[in-house]
Write a protein that holds these residues in place. Structure first.
Motif, short mmCIF file in Angstrom:
data_model
loop_
_atom_site.label_atom_id
_atom_site.label_comp_id
_atom_site.label_asym_id
_atom_site.label_seq_id
_atom_site.Cartn_x
_atom_site.Cartn_y
_atom_site.Cartn_z
N GLU A 161 -6.92 9.81 -9.19
CA GLU A 161 -6.37 8.33 -8.55
C GLU A 161 -5.85 8.43 -7.21
N TYR A 162 -4.87 9.50 -7.06
CA TYR A 162 -4.25 9.29 -5.99
C TYR A 162 -5.15 9.79 -4.83
N GLN A 200 -9.25 5.63 0.34
CA GLN A 200 -10.15 4.24 0.17
C GLN A 200 -9.75 3.36 1.54
N LYS A 258 2.38 1.85 -3.43
CA LYS A 258 1.49 2.34 -4.25
C LYS A 258 1.29 3.67 -4.10
N LEU A 259 1.12 4.03 -2.91
CA LEU A 259 0.73 5.74 -2.51
C LEU A 259 1.98 6.33 -2.97
N SER A 291 0.85 -1.29 -0.16
CA SER A 291 -0.09 -0.15 -0.13
C SER A 291 0.91 1.17 0.00
N SER A 338 -6.88 7.03 -3.95
CA SER A 338 -6.38 6.04 -3.13
C SER A 338 -6.22 6.15 -1.71
N GLN A 370 1.73 6.53 -6.81
CA GLN A 370 0.77 7.69 -7.21
C GLN A 370 1.20 9.14 -6.89
#
Length: 194
Positions: A151-152, A158, A31-32, A28, A155, A35
């Motif tokens: 998208e960022y 969520q 991914k952050l 996670s 993310s 982004q």
């Protein structure tokens, strides 16, 4: 012996859960970060196009000045708007400054309509065409940036990533958007008229 086996299985299950949680957290986080970097790269592309635009404007003003020197107010407004846009520090300030600059440029091109010799000047036509091309590139870069921001932001908001995002410093980003009143005027690139 049966109790030791149960403790061993239970200990293994706890270790497995801990490993899975750590793997999730690392995935996670990565991914952050990816982004966030994509948002920064998209902003850099907008910045490049805006710099090209800012570099073009003084040449455009000088060309117009030769034909319409007595239209000082319009020329000064373009220069002032350009300088405000150059010094804007955030996407919000940049969007507001770009709105002012777009309005000033529209006034400059409207002014050019009153001077047939200026409209026929090859340097002016080339600069006007270059500006139109840059405006199209800015619009494309803006769309890419806003998509990356969307998208960022999604993310980091969520579940379950929201658990990590706040404490690790992942804050929502602002869209590079224009003021509502300016939307119809900038929906299209400046027209090059011959």
């Amino acid at each position: 012996m049966g109790g030791n086996l149960i403790l061993l299985v239970l200990g293994g299950a706890v270790c497995l859960v801990v490993v899975l949680v750590i793997a999730w957290a690392l995935t996670s986080y990565n991914k952050l970060v990816r982004q966030r970097n994509q948002v920064d790269a998209a902003w850099a592309q907008i910045d490049v196009q805006l710099k090209r635009r800012y570099d073009l404007i003084p040449n455009l003003v000088e060309t117009v000045k030769g034909y319409a020197a007595h239209e000082r107010g319009t020329l000064d407004a373009v220069v002032k708007a350009r300088n405000a846009a150059v010094s804007a520090a955030s996407p919000e300030a940049q969007a507001q400054a770009e709105t002012m600059l777009s309005g000033a440029l529209r006034q400059l091109f409207a002014l050019a309509e009153a001077y047939p010799d200026l409209k026929a000047n090859q340097n002016f036509l080339r600069l006007q065409s270059d500006l139109s091309d840059i405006e199209n590139k800015i619009a494309a870069s803006r769309r890419f940036f806003n998509n990356a921001v969307q998208e960022y932001n999604a993310s980091i908001q969520q579940f379950p990533a929201v658990i990590l995002a706040g404490p690790l410093g992942f804050a929502p980003r602002t869209y590079f958007d224009v003021e509502e009143a300016e939307r119809p005027a900038i929906a299209t690139a400046p027209q090059v008229k011959f």
